[in-house]
Design a protein around this motif. Structure first.
Motif, PDB file in Angstrom:
ATOM      1  N   TYR A 106       0.836  -1.202   0.000  1.00  0.00           N
ATOM      2  CA  TYR A 106       0.000   0.000   0.000  1.00  0.00           C
ATOM      3  C   TYR A 106       0.869   1.249   0.000  1.00  0.00           C
ATOM      4  O   TYR A 106       0.608   2.211  -0.737  1.00  0.00           O
ATOM      5  CB  TYR A 106      -0.932   0.008   1.208  1.00  0.00           C
ATOM      6  N   ALA A 107       1.921   1.251   0.839  1.00  0.00           N
ATOM      7  CA  ALA A 107       2.796   2.414   0.945  1.00  0.00           C
ATOM      8  C   ALA A 107       3.451   2.744  -0.388  1.00  0.00           C
ATOM      9  O   ALA A 107       3.589   3.911  -0.763  1.00  0.00           O
ATOM     10  CB  ALA A 107       3.859   2.176   2.015  1.00  0.00           C
ATOM     11  N   VAL A 108       3.841   1.720  -1.122  1.00  0.00           N
ATOM     12  CA  VAL A 108       4.503   1.938  -2.419  1.00  0.00           C
ATOM     13  C   VAL A 108       3.517   2.436  -3.466  1.00  0.00           C
ATOM     14  O   VAL A 108       3.820   3.346  -4.249  1.00  0.00           O
ATOM     15  CB  VAL A 108       5.172   0.630  -2.900  1.00  0.00           C
ATOM     16  N   ARG A 109       2.324   1.890  -3.466  1.00  0.00           N
ATOM     17  CA  ARG A 109       1.356   2.210  -4.536  1.00  0.00           C
ATOM     18  C   ARG A 109       0.515   3.454  -4.240  1.00  0.00           C
ATOM     19  O   ARG A 109       0.219   4.235  -5.156  1.00  0.00           O
ATOM     20  CB  ARG A 109       0.435   1.011  -4.755  1.00  0.00           C
ATOM     21  N   TYR A 110       0.149   3.644  -2.947  1.00  0.00           N
ATOM     22  CA  TYR A 110      -0.817   4.693  -2.633  1.00  0.00           C
ATOM     23  C   TYR A 110      -0.275   5.828  -1.762  1.00  0.00           C
ATOM     24  O   TYR A 110      -0.758   6.945  -1.849  1.00  0.00           O
ATOM     25  CB  TYR A 110      -2.042   4.088  -1.940  1.00  0.00           C
ATOM     26  N   GLY A 111       0.654   5.535  -0.894  1.00  0.00           N
ATOM     27  CA  GLY A 111       1.139   6.589  -0.009  1.00  0.00           C
ATOM     28  C   GLY A 111       1.165   6.160   1.445  1.00  0.00           C
ATOM     29  O   GLY A 111       1.228   4.971   1.764  1.00  0.00           O
ATOM     30  N   ARG A 112       1.083   7.111   2.348  1.00  0.00           N
ATOM     31  CA  ARG A 112       1.346   6.895   3.758  1.00  0.00           C
ATOM     32  C   ARG A 112       0.327   5.966   4.421  1.00  0.00           C
ATOM     33  O   ARG A 112      -0.884   6.103   4.227  1.00  0.00           O
ATOM     34  CB  ARG A 112       1.376   8.232   4.494  1.00  0.00           C
ATOM     35  N   ILE A 113       0.843   5.057   5.236  1.00  0.00           N
ATOM     36  CA  ILE A 113       0.027   4.161   6.038  1.00  0.00           C
ATOM     37  C   ILE A 113       0.719   3.970   7.385  1.00  0.00           C
ATOM     38  O   ILE A 113       1.949   3.901   7.472  1.00  0.00           O
ATOM     39  CB  ILE A 113      -0.202   2.800   5.336  1.00  0.00           C
ATOM     40  N   THR A 114      -0.068   3.889   8.446  1.00  0.00           N
ATOM     41  CA  THR A 114       0.433   3.681   9.802  1.00  0.00           C
ATOM     42  C   THR A 114      -0.020   2.308  10.283  1.00  0.00           C
ATOM     43  O   THR A 114      -1.214   1.981  10.195  1.00  0.00           O
ATOM     44  CB  THR A 114      -0.092   4.761  10.766  1.00  0.00           C
ATOM     45  N   VAL A 115       0.904   1.504  10.769  1.00  0.00           N
ATOM     46  CA  VAL A 115       0.570   0.154  11.217  1.00  0.00           C
ATOM     47  C   VAL A 115       0.807   0.030  12.718  1.00  0.00           C
ATOM     48  O   VAL A 115       1.746   0.598  13.266  1.00  0.00           O
ATOM     49  CB  VAL A 115       1.387  -0.919  10.463  1.00  0.00           C
ATOM     50  N   MET A 151      -2.709   6.839  15.396  1.00  0.00           N
ATOM     51  CA  MET A 151      -3.564   6.271  14.354  1.00  0.00           C
ATOM     52  C   MET A 151      -4.792   7.145  14.116  1.00  0.00           C
ATOM     53  O   MET A 151      -5.237   7.327  12.968  1.00  0.00           O
ATOM     54  CB  MET A 151      -3.973   4.849  14.729  1.00  0.00           C
ATOM     55  N   LEU A 152      -5.338   7.705  15.171  1.00  0.00           N
ATOM     56  CA  LEU A 152      -6.485   8.601  15.013  1.00  0.00           C
ATOM     57  C   LEU A 152      -6.108   9.827  14.184  1.00  0.00           C
ATOM     58  O   LEU A 152      -6.873  10.264  13.320  1.00  0.00           O
ATOM     59  CB  LEU A 152      -7.004   9.021  16.387  1.00  0.00           C
ATOM     60  N   ARG A 153      -4.939  10.376  14.462  1.00  0.00           N
ATOM     61  CA  ARG A 153      -4.487  11.536  13.684  1.00  0.00           C
ATOM     62  C   ARG A 153      -4.340  11.187  12.208  1.00  0.00           C
ATOM     63  O   ARG A 153      -4.699  11.974  11.327  1.00  0.00           O
ATOM     64  CB  ARG A 153      -3.162  12.062  14.244  1.00  0.00           C
ATOM     65  N   ALA A 154      -3.788  10.007  11.942  1.00  0.00           N
ATOM     66  CA  ALA A 154      -3.603   9.584  10.555  1.00  0.00           C
ATOM     67  C   ALA A 154      -4.944   9.452   9.832  1.00  0.00           C
ATOM     68  O   ALA A 154      -5.102   9.909   8.696  1.00  0.00           O
ATOM     69  CB  ALA A 154      -2.845   8.263  10.517  1.00  0.00           C
ATOM     70  N   LEU A 155      -5.922   8.850  10.474  1.00  0.00           N
ATOM     71  CA  LEU A 155      -7.225   8.660   9.849  1.00  0.00           C
ATOM     72  C   LEU A 155      -7.931   9.994   9.622  1.00  0.00           C
ATOM     73  O   LEU A 155      -8.577  10.204   8.593  1.00  0.00           O
ATOM     74  CB  LEU A 155      -8.088   7.736  10.711  1.00  0.00           C
ATOM     75  N   ARG A 156      -7.823  10.894  10.579  1.00  0.00           N
ATOM     76  CA  ARG A 156      -8.471  12.203  10.423  1.00  0.00           C
ATOM     77  C   ARG A 156      -7.824  13.011   9.311  1.00  0.00           C
ATOM     78  O   ARG A 156      -8.450  13.930   8.768  1.00  0.00           O
ATOM     79  CB  ARG A 156      -8.425  12.950  11.752  1.00  0.00           C
ATOM     80  N   ALA A 157      -6.588  12.667   8.972  1.00  0.00           N
ATOM     81  CA  ALA A 157      -5.908  13.318   7.855  1.00  0.00           C
ATOM     82  C   ALA A 157      -6.202  12.619   6.528  1.00  0.00           C
ATOM     83  O   ALA A 157      -5.622  12.970   5.496  1.00  0.00           O
ATOM     84  CB  ALA A 157      -4.399  13.342   8.110  1.00  0.00           C
ATOM     85  N   GLY A 158      -7.084  11.611   6.553  1.00  0.00           N
ATOM     86  CA  GLY A 158      -7.446  10.894   5.342  1.00  0.00           C
ATOM     87  C   GLY A 158      -6.466   9.817   4.943  1.00  0.00           C
ATOM     88  O   GLY A 158      -6.500   9.336   3.804  1.00  0.00           O
ATOM     89  N   GLU A 159      -5.581   9.413   5.866  1.00  0.00           N
ATOM     90  CA  GLU A 159      -4.593   8.385   5.564  1.00  0.00           C
ATOM     91  C   GLU A 159      -5.119   6.999   5.949  1.00  0.00           C
ATOM     92  O   GLU A 159      -6.264   6.851   6.390  1.00  0.00           O
ATOM     93  CB  GLU A 159      -3.295   8.691   6.323  1.00  0.00           C
ATOM     94  N   ALA A 160      -4.293   5.998   5.773  1.00  0.00           N
ATOM     95  CA  ALA A 160      -4.670   4.616   6.059  1.00  0.00           C
ATOM     96  C   ALA A 160      -3.933   4.099   7.284  1.00  0.00           C
ATOM     97  O   ALA A 160      -2.827   4.558   7.599  1.00  0.00           O
ATOM     98  CB  ALA A 160      -4.361   3.724   4.862  1.00  0.00           C
ATOM     99  N   VAL A 161      -4.547   3.133   7.976  1.00  0.00           N
ATOM    100  CA  VAL A 161      -3.895   2.443   9.082  1.00  0.00           C
ATOM    101  C   VAL A 161      -4.133   0.950   8.906  1.00  0.00           C
ATOM    102  O   VAL A 161      -5.090   0.527   8.259  1.00  0.00           O
ATOM    103  CB  VAL A 161      -4.425   2.901  10.467  1.00  0.00           C
ATOM    104  N   GLY A 162      -3.243   0.144   9.480  1.00  0.00           N
ATOM    105  CA  GLY A 162      -3.362  -1.306   9.381  1.00  0.00           C
ATOM    106  C   GLY A 162      -3.260  -1.961  10.745  1.00  0.00           C
ATOM    107  O   GLY A 162      -2.439  -1.556  11.567  1.00  0.00           O
TER     108      GLY A 162
END
Length: 268
Positions: A106-115, A151-162
């Protein structure tokens, strides 16, 4: 050194390691067989999972320090549709196949993700793993309150988490819910993240392809509405994980101590 090895060679070595661990550790072997039996599988049906567990270990140096292996996608349109809404995405994947590759791909194809991950107990190993997992567009959040806020901050910024929702969470971050008919302490974090951010919930599997040909990242939609109460939501998560395991039982990590008691390890 191992990070530069071809993936087929690493998987051959891993298969040998998997069987060595299975035959050499009575505790591991008993847990493997008991967990598979609890899920209704005879050993003949999940025999391949012995080697697959070893491959999980052997491929780690390549995934952490080497070049990205070949990735195939199935269901990527679900990600495209979720991203088009502007909302964050919560990916759930069990200890199935190569779960590390789902976030990396996902990180390579789409961008930032937090796991979400559990830091290693030993300082030297913790430093190694933290460094290895912090790759481009891939951030790691520890299983602490600080990690949840990250993770909450990442989601509120429209990013992905795993998340690995079949990982036993620390005391206070879960609820008891059935998993293959037996009560297991299950994280309630997925429901909290979705409820507080309105994120899209997707299921992901990093299927390990035969003969070291690479991996297939398979995406599936969440079925039904997620309950707002912790215990029912945890039961729903486990039911979805059972569905994924049923699709690839020979790649599930049956030796994982899924039914253990949670540890008290939350940081303030």
């Amino acid at each position: 050194m191992l990070s530069g090895w071809p993936l087929p060679l690493l998987h051959i070595m891993g298969a040998v390691l998997g069987w060595a661990a299975f035959l050499g550790s009575p505790t591991y072997r008993r847990r493997f067989l008991a967990n598979a039996a609890q899920a209704g599988y005879r050993f003949a049906s999940v025999r391949r999972a012995v080697a697959e567990a070893g491959k999980l270990v052997a491929e780690a140096p390549r995934l952490w320090f080497g070049s990205m292996p070949r990735i195939h996608w199935e269901g990527a349109e679900l990600i495209d549709a979720a991203r088009a809404t502007g909302r964050g995405i919560v990916f759930l994947t069990p200890h199935l196949g190569c779960f590390e590759i789902t976030a990396q791909a996902y990180a390579v194809r789409y961008g930032r993700i937090t796991v979400l991950y559990r830091p290693a107990r030993k300082a030297w190993l913790r430093e190694l793993v933290d460094t290895a997992r912090e790759r481009t567009n891939l951030a790691a959040a520890p299983t602490t309150l600080a990690g949840v806020r990250q993770m909450l901050r990442a989601l509120r910024a429209g990013e992905a988490v795993g998340l690995l929702p079949d990982q036993v969470p620390p005391q206070g971050l879960g609820a008891w819910a059935p998993f293959f008919g037996k009560e297991a302490y299950t994280m309630t974090l997925p429901a909290r993240l979705v409820q507080q951010t309105g994120a899209v919930l997707l299921l992901a599997v990093g299927e390990r392809l035969p003969h070291g040909q690479g991996y297939c990242v398979r995406l599936m939609p969440w079925e039904g509405a997620l309950d707002s109460a912790p215990a029912p939501a945890a039961a729903q998560v486990n039911a979805q994980m059972e569905r994924l395991v049923g699709g690839w039982p020979a790649q599930y990590l049956w030796g994982y101590a899924r039914y253990k008691q949670p540890r008290v390890e939350m940081a303030p």
